[in-house]
Design a protein around this motif. Structure first.
Motif, PDB file in Angstrom:
ATOM      1  N   GLN A 146      29.358  13.211 149.319  1.00  0.00           N
ATOM      2  CA  GLN A 146      29.780  11.725 149.244  1.00  0.00           C
ATOM      3  C   GLN A 146      29.889  11.332 151.003  1.00  0.00           C
ATOM      4  OE1 GLN A 146      29.160   9.547 147.093  1.00  0.00           O
ATOM      5  NE2 GLN A 146      29.760   7.869 148.459  1.00  0.00           N
ATOM      6  N   GLU A 147      30.564  12.085 151.717  1.00  0.00           N
ATOM      7  CA  GLU A 147      30.672  11.512 153.105  1.00  0.00           C
ATOM      8  C   GLU A 147      29.330  11.461 153.695  1.00  0.00           C
ATOM      9  OE1 GLU A 147      33.489  14.487 153.952  1.00  0.00           O
ATOM     10  OE2 GLU A 147      35.100  13.001 153.972  1.00  0.00           O
ATOM     11  N   HIS A 148      28.444  12.514 153.466  1.00  0.00           N
ATOM     12  CA  HIS A 148      27.000  12.475 154.308  1.00  0.00           C
ATOM     13  C   HIS A 148      26.403  11.505 153.790  1.00  0.00           C
ATOM     14  CE1 HIS A 148      27.267  16.295 156.570  1.00  0.00           C
ATOM     15  NE2 HIS A 148      27.879  16.915 155.664  1.00  0.00           N
ATOM     16  N   ARG A 149      26.488  11.112 152.400  1.00  0.00           N
ATOM     17  CA  ARG A 149      25.479  10.137 151.867  1.00  0.00           C
ATOM     18  C   ARG A 149      26.172   8.872 152.430  1.00  0.00           C
ATOM     19  NH1 ARG A 149      25.800  12.997 147.020  1.00  0.00           N
ATOM     20  NH2 ARG A 149      27.598  11.921 146.584  1.00  0.00           N
ATOM     21  N   GLU A 150      27.496   8.594 152.824  1.00  0.00           N
ATOM     22  CA  GLU A 150      27.888   7.368 153.420  1.00  0.00           C
ATOM     23  C   GLU A 150      27.322   7.270 154.782  1.00  0.00           C
ATOM     24  OE1 GLU A 150      32.040   7.740 152.595  1.00  0.00           O
ATOM     25  OE2 GLU A 150      32.061   7.113 150.741  1.00  0.00           O
ATOM     26  N   HIS A 151      27.537   8.336 155.525  1.00  0.00           N
ATOM     27  CA  HIS A 151      26.861   8.221 156.815  1.00  0.00           C
ATOM     28  C   HIS A 151      25.537   7.852 156.904  1.00  0.00           C
ATOM     29  CE1 HIS A 151      30.622   9.926 158.516  1.00  0.00           C
ATOM     30  NE2 HIS A 151      30.122  10.043 159.440  1.00  0.00           N
ATOM     31  N   ALA A 152      24.761   8.473 155.845  1.00  0.00           N
ATOM     32  CA  ALA A 152      23.233   8.284 155.936  1.00  0.00           C
ATOM     33  C   ALA A 152      23.245   6.667 155.705  1.00  0.00           C
ATOM     34  CB  ALA A 152      22.830   9.064 154.574  1.00  0.00           C
ATOM     35  N   GLU A 153      23.832   6.018 154.713  1.00  0.00           N
ATOM     36  CA  GLU A 153      23.809   4.660 154.603  1.00  0.00           C
ATOM     37  C   GLU A 153      24.062   3.838 155.769  1.00  0.00           C
ATOM     38  OE1 GLU A 153      26.189   1.543 151.911  1.00  0.00           O
ATOM     39  OE2 GLU A 153      25.657   3.266 150.769  1.00  0.00           O
ATOM     40  N   GLN A 154      25.303   4.432 156.592  1.00  0.00           N
ATOM     41  CA  GLN A 154      25.570   3.643 157.726  1.00  0.00           C
ATOM     42  C   GLN A 154      24.518   3.635 158.698  1.00  0.00           C
ATOM     43  OE1 GLN A 154      29.188   5.696 158.462  1.00  0.00           O
ATOM     44  NE2 GLN A 154      30.404   4.303 157.247  1.00  0.00           N
ATOM     45  N   TYR A 155      23.992   4.766 158.715  1.00  0.00           N
ATOM     46  CA  TYR A 155      22.695   4.639 159.885  1.00  0.00           C
ATOM     47  C   TYR A 155      21.412   4.155 159.495  1.00  0.00           C
ATOM     48  CZ  TYR A 155      24.857   8.346 162.889  1.00  0.00           C
ATOM     49  OH  TYR A 155      25.692   9.038 163.922  1.00  0.00           O
ATOM     50  N   GLN A 156      21.354   4.014 158.057  1.00  0.00           N
ATOM     51  CA  GLN A 156      20.293   3.018 157.625  1.00  0.00           C
ATOM     52  C   GLN A 156      20.378   1.590 158.041  1.00  0.00           C
ATOM     53  OE1 GLN A 156      20.258   4.259 153.269  1.00  0.00           O
ATOM     54  NE2 GLN A 156      18.728   5.747 153.829  1.00  0.00           N
ATOM     55  N   LYS A 157      21.814   1.197 157.845  1.00  0.00           N
ATOM     56  CA  LYS A 157      22.183   0.038 158.025  1.00  0.00           C
ATOM     57  C   LYS A 157      21.845  -0.512 159.866  1.00  0.00           C
ATOM     58  CE  LYS A 157      25.317  -0.757 154.259  1.00  0.00           C
ATOM     59  NZ  LYS A 157      26.624  -1.095 153.931  1.00  0.00           N
ATOM     60  N   LYS A 158      22.303   0.669 160.650  1.00  0.00           N
ATOM     61  CA  LYS A 158      22.260   0.507 162.061  1.00  0.00           C
ATOM     62  C   LYS A 158      20.928   0.166 162.440  1.00  0.00           C
ATOM     63  CE  LYS A 158      24.860  -0.057 164.518  1.00  0.00           C
ATOM     64  NZ  LYS A 158      25.683  -1.164 165.072  1.00  0.00           N
ATOM     65  N   ALA A 159      19.900   1.323 161.556  1.00  0.00           N
ATOM     66  CA  ALA A 159      18.396   0.965 162.127  1.00  0.00           C
ATOM     67  C   ALA A 159      17.819  -0.126 161.738  1.00  0.00           C
ATOM     68  CB  ALA A 159      17.823   2.103 161.188  1.00  0.00           C
ATOM     69  N   ALA A 160      18.231  -0.877 160.593  1.00  0.00           N
ATOM     70  CA  ALA A 160      17.990  -2.122 160.271  1.00  0.00           C
ATOM     71  C   ALA A 160      18.567  -3.395 161.339  1.00  0.00           C
ATOM     72  CB  ALA A 160      18.424  -2.526 158.735  1.00  0.00           C
ATOM     73  N   GLU A 161      19.621  -3.024 161.788  1.00  0.00           N
ATOM     74  CA  GLU A 161      20.244  -4.109 162.700  1.00  0.00           C
ATOM     75  C   GLU A 161      19.341  -3.909 164.103  1.00  0.00           C
ATOM     76  OE1 GLU A 161      24.580  -3.405 163.086  1.00  0.00           O
ATOM     77  OE2 GLU A 161      24.590  -3.668 160.702  1.00  0.00           O
TER      78      GLU A 161
END
Length: 117
Positions: free
Chosen positions: A32-47
């Motif tokens: 779950q922590e890895h999935r959360e990090h992946a989601e955060q990085y996806q958001k940053k890439a979009a930003e």
């Protein structure tokens, strides 16, 4: 237009993974922590991609507002300065987006590994 790409994370009071500054940063251990990090990085890439696009649009818009001498075939000095800034900023933002994409892939893979998939 005066912000540096490297200051974007600080300006939003977040680090490279999207965590609020001042919070303790810990390495992810669970899926779950890895999935959360992946989601955060996806958001940053979009930003970052949004920032790059904003600078490309800003340059196009700015270029329309600067008066040009039809007899002068050289690039207007004001447009040149803005072009160099916007291109540099966009290139850096795109590079950060690619890095964030790679980290999202990594954390997605690690989540699967932790789950035994």
């Amino acid at each position: 237009a005066g912000l540096s790409i490297w200051g974007m994370a600080q300006d939003t009071k977040q680090d490279h993974a999207g965590h609020a500054m001042g919070q303790e940063m810990k390495a992810p251990h669970t899926a779950q922590e890895h999935r959360e990090h992946a989601e955060q990085y996806q958001k940053k890439a979009a930003e970052y991609r949004k920032e790059a696009e904003m600078h490309r649009k800003m340059l196009a818009d700015y270029s329309k507002t600067v008066a040009r001498n039809p007899k002068d075939t050289n690039e207007n000095a004001y447009i040149r300065k803005m072009r160099l800034h916007c291109q540099k900023y966009s290139k850096a933002a795109e590079a950060l987006a690619l890095e964030a994409d790679e980290m999202a892939k990594f954390h997605t893979m690690r989540a699967k590994e932790v789950e035994g998939k």
